[in-house]
Design an enzyme around this catalytic site. Structure first.
Site, PDB file in Angstrom:
ATOM      1  N   LYS A 162       0.950  -1.201  -0.005  1.00 20.29           N
ATOM      2  CA  LYS A 162      -0.074   0.002   0.042  1.00 20.29           C
ATOM      3  C   LYS A 162       0.858   1.341  -0.040  1.00 20.29           C
ATOM      4  O   LYS A 162       1.786   1.188   0.554  1.00 20.29           O
ATOM      5  CB  LYS A 162      -0.840   0.101   1.264  1.00 20.29           C
ATOM      6  CG  LYS A 162      -1.957  -1.094   1.247  1.00 20.29           C
ATOM      7  CD  LYS A 162      -3.023  -0.815   0.420  1.00 20.29           C
ATOM      8  CE  LYS A 162      -4.195  -1.617   0.803  1.00 20.29           C
ATOM      9  NZ  LYS A 162      -5.538  -1.509   0.157  1.00 20.29           N
ATOM     10  N   ASP A 190      -0.815  -0.966  -4.787  1.00 13.85           N
ATOM     11  CA  ASP A 190      -2.251  -0.179  -4.418  1.00 13.85           C
ATOM     12  C   ASP A 190      -2.006   1.216  -3.811  1.00 13.85           C
ATOM     13  O   ASP A 190      -1.716   1.546  -2.697  1.00 13.85           O
ATOM     14  CB  ASP A 190      -3.125  -1.055  -3.573  1.00 13.85           C
ATOM     15  CG  ASP A 190      -4.375  -0.346  -3.474  1.00 13.85           C
ATOM     16  OD1 ASP A 190      -4.828   0.642  -4.034  1.00 13.85           O
ATOM     17  OD2 ASP A 190      -5.321  -1.080  -2.769  1.00 13.85           O
TER      18      ASP A 190
END
Length: 354
Positions: A162, A190
């Site tokens: 992330k 992401d």
């Protein structure tokens, strides 16, 4: 067969390891568990994972939905009318996707138990196992490296990192991960809407040698043209996540050639039936699909797993949302071995021990 009882309970679960993504930090989660009983002795279980940012609901609103709408809708009815119930819930509870998913999951579970089949076989039964990624939230560099090493030793072969808060540190983490652990694992990224389109392009250009497999939701969902700007200027597949909440979203993004892949989350789109429709749009557009999750107990993850196993173009899974949840009573519904998820031979979603 008729539904004779609609029961529920609230499941509050702390996270063993809190995490941070681009737009929030999470320390705990609440799921609402639905139990449907019938006059033939069959029981179906469903799960709602309300999240104001993702599903538009609070736990209290899900409970109110059950009391005010779901009970009246289901009691005395046949559980084999999933399309009808979904149609009605869309009208009665707009913007309540995890409530819809909860009902949908419980009905499918019931039908699987009645059919004496694991649900994935009833849904299509394309494969018998699928590899899941394991997610590392936004952490300092040293902790990121440490967590990745821990997961790799556990046998996971796909890491999803992330980011989206600080471009330069995101790039550094990606490069250091490859430098430390080599190319023996797949690496997905992401940004959770954290980048501008140019930042996303720059990120991919500067991490080219790291061989990122998928770039997930790099830009803001409210400015979806930016997804197209990114996908047209990089050689890494761009996957929509937050931008896909309805069937219309999937059709619009696919028909305008703005994305390469779709992340379907059952809680976000309103159930397995809606997920099947979205998957069909993706298939018609030649796009691969990932089945993802939010902070769901293993009951919700099991629903995602069975759906993921049912279709050939669902080649990716990100079904790790249960792993950090403490006090999860549904943990034995499936098996996880070295990063691979396997259903059990039990009917429906698995053997619930409550």
């Amino acid at each position: 067969m008729k539904i004779t009882a609609v029961e529920y309970f609230r499941l509050d679960m702390p996270l063993a390891i809190p995490y941070t993504i681009a737009y929030e930090s999470v320390t705990k989660t609440t799921n609402i568990i639905l139990k449907l009983s019938t006059d033939k002795g069959f029981t179906g279980w469903g799960c709602a994972a309300p999240d104001k940012e993702v599903t538009g609901e609070t736990p209290e609103e899900v409970i109110a939905n059950i009391e005010k709408v779901v009970k009246e809708l289901l009691l005395g009815q046949s559980p084999f009318q999933i399309a009808r119930f979904t149609h009605q819930l869309k009208k009665l509870l707009p913007g309540s996707s995890s409530t819809m998913a909860m009902v949908d999951i419980a009905l499918y579970d019931l039908i699987g138990r009645k059919a004496r089949l694991p649900l994935y076989q009833l849904l299509g039964g394309f494969r018998h196992q699928i590899t899941t990624s394991i997610t590392i939230g936004i952490l300092p560099l040293n902790q990121t490296i440490e967590q990745a090493g821990y997961f790799l030793k556990k046998g996971f072969s796909v890491i999803k990192l992330k980011g989206g808060l600080h471009l330069d540190s995101d790039i550094e983490k990606i490069l250091k991960l490859r430098e430390k652990y080599g190319n023996e694992f797949l690496l997905r990224y992401d940004a959770n809407q954290g980048y501008t389109s140019q930042e996303a392009i720059t990120f991919i250009e500067k991490t080219r040698k790291a061989n990122i497999e998928i770039l997930e939701q790099p830009t803001c969902q409210r400015k979806e043209e930016r997804l197209g700007e990114v996908s047209q200027n990089i050689n890494v597949p761009v996957m929509a996540d937050e931008s896909i909440k309805t069937l219309k979203d999937a059709f619009r993004l696919a028909s305008n050639d703005l994305i390469d892949m779709v992340n379907i989350k059952i809680m976000k789109v309103g159930g397995i039936l809606e997920s099947q429709h979205i998957n069909s749009v993706a298939k018609s557009a030649g796009m691969e699909v990932m089945v993802g999750c939010i902070d769901e107990c293993a009951l919700g993850i099991s629903a995602g797993l069975h759906f993921a196993l049912s279709r050939p173009n669902i080649e990716y899974a990100d079904l790790d949302g249960h792993l950090d949840l403490l006090e999860d009573p549904f943990i034995d519904l499936f098996k996880l071995k070295k990063g691979i998820l396997y259903p059990t031979d039990s009917y429906g979603l698995g053997n619930v021990k409550l």
